[in-house]
Every structure is written in structure tokens, then in C-alpha cells.
Write an enzyme that holds these catalytic residues in place. Structure first.
Site, PDB file in Angstrom:
ATOM      1  N   GLU A 238      50.308  32.973   7.965  1.00 27.48           N
ATOM      2  CA  GLU A 238      49.371  33.575   7.025  1.00 27.48           C
ATOM      3  C   GLU A 238      49.049  35.024   7.362  1.00 27.48           C
ATOM      4  O   GLU A 238      48.658  35.802   6.495  1.00 27.48           O
ATOM      5  CB  GLU A 238      48.069  32.767   6.976  1.00 27.48           C
ATOM      6  CG  GLU A 238      48.198  31.406   6.324  1.00 27.48           C
ATOM      7  CD  GLU A 238      48.727  30.349   7.277  1.00 27.48           C
ATOM      8  OE1 GLU A 238      48.998  30.699   8.450  1.00 27.48           O
ATOM      9  OE2 GLU A 238      48.885  29.191   6.860  1.00 27.48           O
TER      10      GLU A 238
ATOM     11  N   GLU B 241      41.184  28.079  -1.892  1.00 31.12           N
ATOM     12  CA  GLU B 241      42.502  28.641  -1.636  1.00 31.12           C
ATOM     13  C   GLU B 241      42.703  29.966  -2.364  1.00 31.12           C
ATOM     14  O   GLU B 241      43.304  30.893  -1.809  1.00 31.12           O
ATOM     15  CB  GLU B 241      43.587  27.642  -2.040  1.00 31.12           C
ATOM     16  CG  GLU B 241      43.636  26.385  -1.201  1.00 31.12           C
ATOM     17  CD  GLU B 241      43.940  26.665   0.266  1.00 31.12           C
ATOM     18  OE1 GLU B 241      44.515  27.732   0.577  1.00 31.12           O
ATOM     19  OE2 GLU B 241      43.604  25.814   1.103  1.00 31.12           O
TER      20      GLU B 241
ATOM     21  N   GLU C 179      43.500  32.973   0.110  1.00 37.74           N
ATOM     22  CA  GLU C 179      44.858  33.501   0.086  1.00 37.74           C
ATOM     23  C   GLU C 179      44.991  34.767  -0.744  1.00 37.74           C
ATOM     24  O   GLU C 179      45.736  35.689  -0.367  1.00 37.74           O
ATOM     25  CB  GLU C 179      45.831  32.441  -0.445  1.00 37.74           C
ATOM     26  CG  GLU C 179      46.056  31.272   0.493  1.00 37.74           C
ATOM     27  CD  GLU C 179      47.268  30.444   0.106  1.00 37.74           C
ATOM     28  OE1 GLU C 179      47.901  30.746  -0.933  1.00 37.74           O
ATOM     29  OE2 GLU C 179      47.587  29.504   0.850  1.00 37.74           O
TER      30      GLU C 179
ATOM     31  N   ARG D  31      58.260  30.475   4.972  1.00 45.49           N
ATOM     32  CA  ARG D  31      58.262  29.015   4.989  1.00 45.49           C
ATOM     33  C   ARG D  31      59.339  28.562   5.968  1.00 45.49           C
ATOM     34  O   ARG D  31      60.539  28.709   5.695  1.00 45.49           O
ATOM     35  CB  ARG D  31      58.530  28.467   3.586  1.00 45.49           C
ATOM     36  CG  ARG D  31      57.392  28.679   2.601  1.00 45.49           C
ATOM     37  CD  ARG D  31      56.139  27.980   3.034  1.00 45.49           C
ATOM     38  NE  ARG D  31      55.149  27.902   1.963  1.00 45.49           N
ATOM     39  CZ  ARG D  31      53.945  27.365   2.114  1.00 45.49           C
ATOM     40  NH1 ARG D  31      53.595  26.868   3.299  1.00 45.49           N
ATOM     41  NH2 ARG D  31      53.092  27.312   1.110  1.00 45.49           N
TER      42      ARG D  31
ATOM     43  N   ALA E 195      48.066  28.225  -3.004  1.00 43.00           N
ATOM     44  CA  ALA E 195      48.066  26.762  -2.929  1.00 43.00           C
ATOM     45  C   ALA E 195      47.507  26.326  -1.582  1.00 43.00           C
ATOM     46  O   ALA E 195      47.429  27.111  -0.637  1.00 43.00           O
ATOM     47  CB  ALA E 195      49.474  26.216  -3.118  1.00 43.00           C
TER      48      ALA E 195
END
Length: 212
Positions: free
Chosen positions: A149, A96, A100, A67, A79
Site C-alpha cells: 500500500e 476503503e 485508499e 499484486r 476495494a
């Protein structure tokens, strides 16, 4: 409590300060009690969904990803933003979890609707509980096309260990902390339907500029 008591704080004027690819910033002139006007700046956010996916062994699905604003890799629940016009929140949550975590779930319920930082943004987040999990076959998995990602990793962590990570300071994402603690409480209570809502429950707090 409804939260509607007292002064209604009408917006006298509003102007856009900035609009980026995902987020914007707006300045509202708001009438204070007594009639004085004050400017309140806020980040305009499309809203988001978060999924606490718990398997039959009481392990919660988590991702570990970078992040940039905090310059760190964080443990988080799957999320995503509600940035597709007209996309129902439940559909976004399913997407998601699939993209993910490479997981599908047969049982969905709403845990909570939260404002992560109501003093500076209109962001609203719907937190789902997903159970009865099945893995997505390797050939059907979503493949990230780069950016952060590409280095995201997926893990299943014992729910009690995830709770411990909250108290040892290893979990920092606010909605992840909420989801982990809520899932543990629900597990300890035997997953009572009385504490949960159907997955398509009304969500009046969802930002209106995020679609329907």
C-alpha cells in the site's frame, strides 16, 4: 431464476485444511446426484467490497498497486476485505474509499453482488457505485504503514478511457472490469435508480463467517 432447482448437494462432512491470517482452505464431502459422495476443496474467504466512484466529470477513481500472486502492478477500483467482525458492508466500502483513494462520497448505491471464482472459493463481492465525491483534506488522509500500500497511487481516469483499457487488455482485475463496464452502462443510461439498489440492501450471499 432462483438457482434452487434440482439436487441440494448436502454436505456430509467438512474439515479444515489450512487457516492463514486472512484466508483458509476447507474440504467438504458432498452428496452428488444418485447418492455418491465427492470431496470438494474450497478457499474460505471473508468477502469483499469494491467501489466504482465516479466524479462529476465522469472520471472513475482507480488505484495502481502491486499484486504479488500475479507479480504485476494492476489498475483496480478501491476495494477491501470484509475482515472486521460485524462491520456492515457499506461502512467497509466507505472506509476503503477514504483510506485508499482519499475520497468521500455522499451518494451510494449497489451495482451488483458477484462470486468472482465460484468454482474454487466462497468469496462474495458487493460492488458499489459512489457519486457526489469530495476529496479528503491532506491532514485528514489515511497514511499506509508500509507493504504494498505504501507504493499505491491514486488516479482519476475518464470512464470511456477505462472502458477502452478493458478491451485493450490493460485492466485485468475481474471485479474492476465488472465495475467499469457497469458504471459506463449506467452513465450512458443517465444513472437510472431503477437499475440500482439502496446501499444497505440485503446481501444473503455474503459469507456467514465474515460477520454480519
Amino acid at each position: 431464476m432462483t438457482g434452487t432447482e434440482g439436487h441440494t448437494y448436502p454436505v456430509l462432512s467438512s474439515r479444515q485444511i489450512y487457516q492463514g491470517r486472512v484466508f483458509g482452505m476447507r474440504a467438504d464431502e458432498v452428496e452428488m446426484p444418485g447418492g455418491r459422495a465427492a470431496v470438494r476443496e474450497l478457499v474460505v474467504h471473508p468477502g469483499a467490497v469494491v467501489v466504482a466512484a465516479v466524479d462529476a466529470s465522469d472520471r472513475v477513481v482507480m488505484v495502481h498497486q502491486y499484486r504479488h500472486p500475479v507479480r504485476d502492478r494492476l489498475w483496480e477500483l478501491p476495494a477491501g476485505l470484509l475482515d472486521v467482525d460485524g462491520e456492515p458492508a457499506l461502512l467497509a466500502a466507505r472506509r476503503e474509499l477514504y483510506e485508499e483513494a482519499h475520497v468521500r462520497a455522499s451518494r451510494w448505491q449497489v451495482i451488483a453482488d458477484v462470486f468472482p471464482s465460484p468454482g474454487m472459493t466462497d468469496e462474495a463481492v458487493r460492488l458499489y457505485l459512489a457519486r457526489e465525491l469530495t476529496p479528503v483534506a491532506d491532514g485528514d488522509r489515511f497514511v499506509a504503514d508500509g507493504d504494498e500500500e505504501a507504493e499505491m497511487t491514486v488516479h482519476r481516469i475518464d470512464l470511456d478511457d477505462a472502458v477502452r483499457m478493458v478491451f485493450t487488455g490493460e485492466l485485468h482485475n475481474g471485479v474492476t472490469v465488472s465495475g467499469v463496464l457497469a458504471a459506463a452502462r449506467l452513465r450512458d443510461a443517465g444513472w437510472p435508480d431503477s437499475l440500482l439498489r439502496p446501499p444497505d440492501s440485503p446481501w444473503p450471499a455474503r459469507p456467514t463467517h465474515a460477520g454480519s
